[in-house]
Design a protein around this motif. Sequence first.
Motif, short mmCIF file in Angstrom:
data_model
loop_
_atom_site.label_atom_id
_atom_site.label_comp_id
_atom_site.label_asym_id
_atom_site.label_seq_id
_atom_site.Cartn_x
_atom_site.Cartn_y
_atom_site.Cartn_z
N ARG A 83 -14.58 2.93 -71.86
CA ARG A 83 -13.76 1.89 -72.46
C ARG A 83 -12.42 1.81 -71.74
N GLN A 84 -11.72 0.74 -71.97
CA GLN A 84 -10.33 0.64 -71.52
C GLN A 84 -9.46 1.50 -72.44
N VAL A 85 -8.41 2.05 -71.88
CA VAL A 85 -7.51 2.90 -72.68
C VAL A 85 -7.00 2.15 -73.90
N SER A 86 -6.66 0.90 -73.71
CA SER A 86 -6.08 0.12 -74.81
C SER A 86 -7.03 -0.01 -75.99
N SER A 87 -8.35 0.00 -75.73
CA SER A 87 -9.30 -0.18 -76.82
C SER A 87 -9.35 1.03 -77.75
N LEU A 88 -8.94 2.19 -77.24
CA LEU A 88 -8.96 3.40 -78.09
C LEU A 88 -7.95 3.29 -79.22
N TYR A 89 -6.89 2.53 -78.99
CA TYR A 89 -5.84 2.40 -79.99
C TYR A 89 -6.26 1.51 -81.17
N ASN A 90 -7.46 0.96 -81.09
CA ASN A 90 -8.02 0.28 -82.26
C ASN A 90 -8.53 1.29 -83.28
N HIS A 91 -8.67 2.54 -82.85
CA HIS A 91 -9.28 3.57 -83.71
C HIS A 91 -8.33 4.72 -84.03
N VAL A 92 -7.39 5.01 -83.14
CA VAL A 92 -6.40 6.06 -83.38
C VAL A 92 -5.05 5.58 -82.87
N SER A 93 -3.98 6.13 -83.43
CA SER A 93 -2.65 5.71 -83.01
C SER A 93 -2.22 6.36 -81.71
N GLY A 94 -2.92 7.45 -81.34
CA GLY A 94 -2.57 8.14 -80.11
C GLY A 94 -3.18 9.53 -80.07
#
Length: 257
Positions: A83-94
């Motif tokens: 995935r793109q890094v940005s898409s992970l922030y849909n699931h966790v804040s960091g």
Amino acid sequence: MSSRLPSSCSIACGRPHRRLHEQCSYVTGNTIHCSKDVGKCEIESEHSVRLNQDRLVDAALALVDDLGEESLSMRTLAARVDRQVSSLYNHVSGRGELIELMRARIVAGIDVQVFSGIEESSESVPWDRALELWARTYLRAFADHPNLIRLLATTSIRDLSTYEMYDSVIGGLRRGGWPQGQTVAVMRSVEAYVLGSALDIVAPVDLITQESAGDRFAEIRGALDPRFGENSSAVASFEFGLTSLIQGLKHRLEAVS
């Protein structure tokens, strides 16, 4: 042609795609094109699996298990799940929230139910027996993920399920007679011992050997004689140490009661 064919064709043909069958003429990207105008058969890939928070935690645990705690970054994890890094922030804040979710996953495998049975009566579960059972399930949980130990032990705890576990332990110790001011010390003493033991249990079996000691150190060579192997293994050492620790705590409680 792509070497990663789907296990089945869920949209058009409904046939296994362990190889291209007669209706499928060619592959482009993640799509098998069928020759009989029946539509397109989508190849199932890691990217086609819908990502959610649980799957992200699964991937993070696997990453740390495989490569160590230093490998855990949002960029590395994104590559791991394609995935793109940005898409992970849909699931966790960091990364911080991700670590706490990993902590919660480990804590979910640690049994504290036994502490609810501690009461100030002879029929109840004794506090020392409850502490022993807690230590064993704690060990099993972290022995499966030893690379997490340093990461979780050096990160401030924000996960509420961990505090819920601690609350159960402290409550059981209080009902078992421990003064409130000493309960955290009791709990952390056992916790520290278990975490060290978890690392010892996954260490190489030849971590310490008679041969490696050479001839200069007679005491350690003698103690490492194969005759004593059953007593000096990591598992045997854990059992010996846990028994000794809890016996020492019992004597300490007697002294302050």
